[in-house]
Design an enzyme around this catalytic site. Structure first.
Site: not given
Length: 473
Positions: A30, A127, A401-402
């Site tokens: 991030h 973020d 999210d991988q």
């Protein structure tokens, strides 16, 4: 859009330079995109302030002197999920949102009080998983842009979680549904949906609802580190669903390359071992497999040993990032600062064919001609960097999210293949040889080269559009 930007005040008599405030969660995946965006906005004439947590705080001395860095001084007690190595990513996200809400609001309010006509805050770029900061900025009356450090496809999946749960496609996932396609999220199957193993389904849905609620209540636009050539349909779907402008400004690190300027230094858990670059330079083209599962993913000791012996049995030269904390449970090692011990006899088996480092300068590694493929967890930054260098991937997604990214790598773009659901040394050896020297690997490499050309052709027009939009706020 370079140089000093002009904005007419209400009386039309004054000019002011617009300031952008950025805030990131303190994870490497991030922070690094946030700091790249900060440098790019500053280069286009905007004043930039980076608010940051004390946890994993960036070192201002390593960045452009024109960037202002302001800590928010959050309070994190020992054992807090945000800092505990045993907590999952969802627990960390929830804890960091709770810890940063009040100090972020106070720090931003102080900036607003100090700002004048010549240095007014135009907006806050927050973020996209920090719903507390998005809400706080909105309550203070500041326009908010959400920076998503994942892919457009992953964001679309996340926003769909309430609908998917109602349809029985979320936690707990039923075994018989795993290979079902997910309507509206093709090419994803149920097993590819965002998940955090071991987390509570209600907590996950609550987190998603908090993010979606903050976006609906406070956000004026979305910024994504992606580009149209690989995610045009997903970006179009997001714009329709959110009814917000979405700026696909990536790949961010490529914008520096095209400008002939170095990107900001990477924020990471360990100093990169630069000796691996000379080791790679002594290897033939496309002969080395680069192995790294990122800064947060962990594996058990048995999986670690299967990875090691699979690499050994493949006969392929490799560069492997084995960082402290990578292995959990028994056999993880006695020190938090030392990498886990290697399997007995492993170093003798590989001799000089393998090099193992605590951390590597990943962009420089992937750009070396010796790299033939990348065994990756498919974090979005790693996926983008591999795409931009035309390197095919061997995928082992671990959480979040991988899973989405891995499915796109293997079945949408065709530039990678799966290691396998079960990490077992014989299967690892076969997969490594297939991606490095097999016919399938050659085809993936050719498709990867085509994606690399598309990434290289991506222009800065989206970034210019973002700056214009900021100036209009």
């Amino acid at each position: 859009m370079a140089g000093r930007q002009e904005q007419q005040l209400n009386n039309g008599a004054h000019r002011r330079r617009r300031r952008v405030v950025l805030f990131s969660l303190p994870f490497q995946g991030h922070l690094n995109p946030t700091l790249k965006l900060a440098a790019l906005l500053h280069a286009r004439g905007l004043a930039v302030t980076v608010l940051h947590t004390d946890l994993n705080a960036p070192d201002p001395a390593r960045h452009h002197p024109g960037l202002a860095f302001v800590p928010i001084h959050e309070t994190l007690l020992p054992g807090d999920p945000a800092v505990s190595p045993d907590s999952d990513i969802l627990a960390k996200l929830l804890a960091l949102n709770a810890a940063s809400a009040a100090p972020f609001r106070d720090a931003l309010a102080s900036l607003l009080l100090r700002g004048g006509h010549d240095d007014a805050v135009a907006c806050v770029v927050v973020d996209g998983q920090c719903y507390a900061a998005m809400r706080a900025a909105g309550e203070l009356g500041v326009p908010v842009l959400a920076l998503r450090t994942d892919s457009a496809a992953a964001l679309g999946n996340m926003l769909a979680i309430p609908r998917l749960r109602d349809a029985g496609y979320c936690l707990p996932i039923k075994e018989e549904k795993l290979d079902e396609p997910v309507r509206g999220l093709e090419p994803l199957r149920v097993r590819d949906l965002i998940r955090v193993d071991g987390c509570d389904a209600d907590d996950l849905c609550g987190f998603v609802a908090s993010v979606a609620g903050a976006v609906e209540a406070s956000v004026s636009g979305i910024v994504l580190n992606t580009f149209d050539a690989i995610e045009a349909p997903e970006l179009a779907a997001l714009r329709r669903e959110l009814s917000l402008p979405a700026f696909a400004v990536g790949p961010l690190h490529m914008l520096f390359r095209r400008a002939g300027a170095p990107p900001p230094p990477e924020q990471g858990p360990h100093a990169p071992d630069g000796t691996c670059l000379a080791w790679l330079d002594a290897r033939p083209p496309r002969s080395v497999l680069y192995v790294s599962l990122g800064s947060l993913a962990t594996v058990g000791r048995s999986v670690f040993e299967e990875m090691a012996w699979g690499l050994a049995r493949s006969g392929v030269p490799f560069l492997w990032v084995v960082r402290p904390g990578f292995v959990t449970g028994a056999g993880a090692g006695d020190s938090e600062d030392a990498p886990p011990p290697l399997p007995k006899g492993f170093e003798e088996e590989i001799k000089d064919r393998g090099k193992i480092v605590k951390w590597a300068p990943q962009r420089e590694v992937l750009a070396r001609t010796a790299i033939g493929a990348f065994w990756t967890h498919c974090g979005w930054n790693s996926t983008l960097e591999s795409v931009c260098e035309g390197v095919p991937m061997l995928v082992q997604p671990c959480f979040g999210d991988q899973m989405v990214n891995a499915r796109y790598v293997t079945h949408e773009w065709g530039v990678g293949m799966e290691v396998g659901e079960v990490i077992q040394r014989e299967r690892v050896a076969v997969a490594v040889k297939k991606v490095m020297v097999g016919e399938d690997g050659a085809q993936m490499r050719e498709r990867a080269r085509r994606l690399q050309m598309q990434a290289s052709d991506a222009t800065s027009s989206a970034m210019d559009g973002l700056v214009q939009y900021i100036m209009s706020l």
